[in-house]
Structure formats: C-alpha cells, structure tokens
Motif scaffolding. Structure first.
Motif, PDB file in Angstrom:
ATOM      1  N   PHE A  27      -2.436  11.130  -4.586  1.00  0.00           N
ATOM      2  CA  PHE A  27      -1.880  10.549  -3.369  1.00  0.00           C
ATOM      3  C   PHE A  27      -0.969   9.362  -3.677  1.00  0.00           C
ATOM      4  O   PHE A  27      -0.177   8.954  -2.830  1.00  0.00           O
ATOM      5  CB  PHE A  27      -3.005  10.075  -2.439  1.00  0.00           C
ATOM      6  N   LEU A  28      -1.111   8.805  -4.866  1.00  0.00           N
ATOM      7  CA  LEU A  28      -0.365   7.611  -5.244  1.00  0.00           C
ATOM      8  C   LEU A  28       0.488   7.927  -6.470  1.00  0.00           C
ATOM      9  O   LEU A  28      -0.035   8.347  -7.510  1.00  0.00           O
ATOM     10  CB  LEU A  28      -1.346   6.475  -5.553  1.00  0.00           C
ATOM     11  N   HIS A  29       1.782   7.759  -6.339  1.00  0.00           N
ATOM     12  CA  HIS A  29       2.708   8.026  -7.435  1.00  0.00           C
ATOM     13  C   HIS A  29       2.450   7.057  -8.590  1.00  0.00           C
ATOM     14  O   HIS A  29       2.001   5.928  -8.388  1.00  0.00           O
ATOM     15  CB  HIS A  29       4.146   7.877  -6.930  1.00  0.00           C
ATOM     16  N   SER A  35      -3.247   9.786   9.018  1.00  0.00           N
ATOM     17  CA  SER A  35      -2.524  10.930   9.572  1.00  0.00           C
ATOM     18  C   SER A  35      -1.542  11.542   8.570  1.00  0.00           C
ATOM     19  O   SER A  35      -1.255  12.737   8.633  1.00  0.00           O
ATOM     20  CB  SER A  35      -1.771  10.518  10.840  1.00  0.00           C
ATOM     21  N   ASP A  36      -1.026  10.737   7.641  1.00  0.00           N
ATOM     22  CA  ASP A  36      -0.085  11.249   6.631  1.00  0.00           C
ATOM     23  C   ASP A  36      -0.249  10.415   5.366  1.00  0.00           C
ATOM     24  O   ASP A  36       0.517   9.494   5.096  1.00  0.00           O
ATOM     25  CB  ASP A  36       1.351  11.170   7.145  1.00  0.00           C
ATOM     26  N   ASN A  57       0.335   0.671  13.487  1.00  0.00           N
ATOM     27  CA  ASN A  57      -1.056   0.915  13.107  1.00  0.00           C
ATOM     28  C   ASN A  57      -1.063   1.584  11.732  1.00  0.00           C
ATOM     29  O   ASN A  57      -1.008   2.810  11.617  1.00  0.00           O
ATOM     30  CB  ASN A  57      -1.747   1.805  14.143  1.00  0.00           C
ATOM     31  N   LEU A  58      -1.119   0.764  10.674  1.00  0.00           N
ATOM     32  CA  LEU A  58      -1.064   1.311   9.317  1.00  0.00           C
ATOM     33  C   LEU A  58      -2.286   2.158   8.995  1.00  0.00           C
ATOM     34  O   LEU A  58      -2.193   3.132   8.236  1.00  0.00           O
ATOM     35  CB  LEU A  58      -0.946   0.173   8.294  1.00  0.00           C
ATOM     36  N   LEU A  59      -3.429   1.797   9.564  1.00  0.00           N
ATOM     37  CA  LEU A  59      -4.642   2.563   9.296  1.00  0.00           C
ATOM     38  C   LEU A  59      -4.498   3.987   9.829  1.00  0.00           C
ATOM     39  O   LEU A  59      -4.812   4.961   9.130  1.00  0.00           O
ATOM     40  CB  LEU A  59      -5.847   1.870   9.943  1.00  0.00           C
TER      41      LEU A  59
END
Length: 304
Positions: A175-177, A120-121, A113-115
C-alpha cells in the motif's frame, strides 16, 4: 517543536496528493515471482519469545523513571482491543494527563476527512494519511504536561506505533510505495534525533483478530465499515512482530502485556491489578519486581 516540521508536512502533502499507486508498487518479489515483504526490519530468525507479562528486554526493575518530565506510557493494540477504554479508566486519576487518539483531527483537515479517504481508497490516500498521523502523534507526544503536578502522561498509541507497526505493514502489503516509505522513515529518524519522543512503558492489549473484528462491527464507526478480518489479522501480526519479538531493532521499551480477549469486567480487573506498573509507581516507590512476574516471563520463553 520547530516550525520547520509543520512546513515539511505541508510540502509532503502537496507532493503526494493526487498520486495513485498500483497494488504492486513497493512490493518486492522473490526468485519464484512470489510477493515477499520489502521491510527493512525483520524478526530475529534464531530467537523468539512468547510471553504474557513484562518484557524481558526491560523488566520492571530496569524501567527508567525520568526526573525532568512525567512518566510516559503508551497503550497499544489492534483496532477494537480496548485502548480508549483503558485510557478512560485512568482519565479521572489525579496527576495523569491522558491523550486519546486524535480522530477528530484526522476527520477534519481543513474540511477533509483523511480517515475516511484512507479507508475508502487506501492506495490513493495512505501516504498522505501516514504523514499527517506522524505529525499529529508528534504534536501529542511532545505536549507539555497540563500542570506541574502531572506525574504520568498516557497516550493512546504512539509515534513509535506509527513507524514500526502501521507503516511497516503498509509497506509489506504494497500500500506504501518504496519512495514514500523512505521519506516517512527519514522524517521519523529526524524526529527521534531532534525531539524527545521517549516512552517509559508500553501496555500491549493483546487480542485475537477474530475478537476485535466482532467489536469493530458492533461499534459501527462509519470509517471502519470497510475494515476486514484479513486487515485485522495483518495488524495483529505487525503488533506481534513489533512488541513480542526480542529483536532490539524493533523495540527496547519495556512492555506489559494484558489479555484483551477477556470480558470488560475481567479486563478492568487486570487494570486494577497492574495499576502500579502501568503508572510507573513500582519504580517511583522503589518497589522491586515481583519474583513471580520474573519467573512467569522466564518460563514462558521459548527458543528455536
């Protein structure tokens, strides 16, 4: 769509899975040591718009109706703005193919469950999730019409949304490198150059973060239990930057803005009033844009 795209996705997921990022990765600092956006796209500093109606970048008379495919419209807006409600409103209309957001795809990638993992992290899973979202939106947005009689394809969000809204916000918030951002951007550029992802109209369900926050809490989707008001405020700002700016680096697709803060009955009434525009009928029937619409847009513009 070529098999190379699917192969690329699998390789990207393998490379990024299991990597944890610190909160400050991908974030640039100014001379005072304060966090500032590292986005490659910024709003025009000299000119801004504040309108409710058709975007002056593409007024109704400038909408290009394709001759070799159905009219494509994407429904955009914050979480809880009512996108699926609008899609379902037109779902039974003959000649319209509707595509809801592929939540079930995101909830089950070979049992993962990628969503839920992303919510969650977010530092651990956002890059993998963004890659998969971009892939699934590409599959949907390049889908063939269900029949020769299909005149409209209506999408709940678009691959453009993923690139210029969610991806930009994730990068700005750290959140995104930077490396992940660059790979996603290069992949989007390849898609744009090699696949037909063009949209003819965007319907922007414009809402306040406070309103959608209450709706999100009320509908109680399991994955959304950690969605905060601050996160929704950030998404609102990203949508505004993408769709309410007159900077063509952000968007050149005509935008129809509807007030999504209203009650369900009032929102449905807006759908009815704007049905011809939403479905591209005004252009297809060679109707001219209503003069009042043009004047309302012009009067609501302001310049700095």
């Amino acid at each position: 769509m070529s098999k190379d795209v699917s192969k690329l996705l699998k390789n990207l997921i393998k490379l990024t899975r299991g990597r944890r990022k610190s909160k400050m990765e991908g974030v640039m600092l100014n001379a005072n040591g304060q966090k500032r956006p590292a986005s490659s796209l910024e709003p025009s500093p000299t000119k801004k718009t504040n309108f409710v109606g058709l975007s002056p970048l593409g007024e109704l008379t400038n909408i290009k109706t394709p001759t070799d495919r159905p009219f494509r419209v994407s429904v955009e807006g914050n979480i809880g703005a009512g996108k699926s409600t609008l899609i379902k409103y037109f779902q039974q209309t003959p000649g319209i193919d509707t595509y809801l957001e592929p939540l079930e795809w995101w909830r089950n990638v070979n049992g993962h469950n990628l969503l839920d993992l992303m919510y969650s992290d977010i530092y651990q899973w956002l890059n993998v999730f963004q890659n998969y979202v971009q892939y699934t939106r590409l599959v949907i947005q390049t889908s063939k019409p269900s029949s020769p009689s299909t005149t409209v394809q209506m999408f709940e969000r678009s691959i453009q949304n993923n690139r210029f809204c969610f991806m930009e916000q994730a990068y700005r918030d750290g959140f995104l490198h930077g490396a992940d951002y660059a790979v996603l951007d290069q992949w989007y550029r390849w898609i744009r150059a090699n696949e037909d992802i063009a949209l003819d109209l965007i319907v922007y369900l414009r809402s306040s973060p406070e309103t959608v926050y209450e709706r999100v809490k009320a509908r109680q989707r399991p994955e959304e239990k950690s969605v905060s008001l601050d996160y929704l405020k950030g998404l609102h700002e990203s949508h505004e930057r993408w769709l309410m700016s007159d900077d063509e680096r952000f968007n050149t697709i005509p935008v129809l803005v509807l007030d999504a803060d209203k009650t369900l009955e009032e929102i449905v009434q807006q759908y009815k009033q704007n049905e011809d525009k939403i479905l591209g009928y005004d252009k297809r029937k060679k109707f001219k844009a209503i003069e009042e619409d043009k004047n309302r847009v012009k009067k609501s513009l302001y310049f700095k």
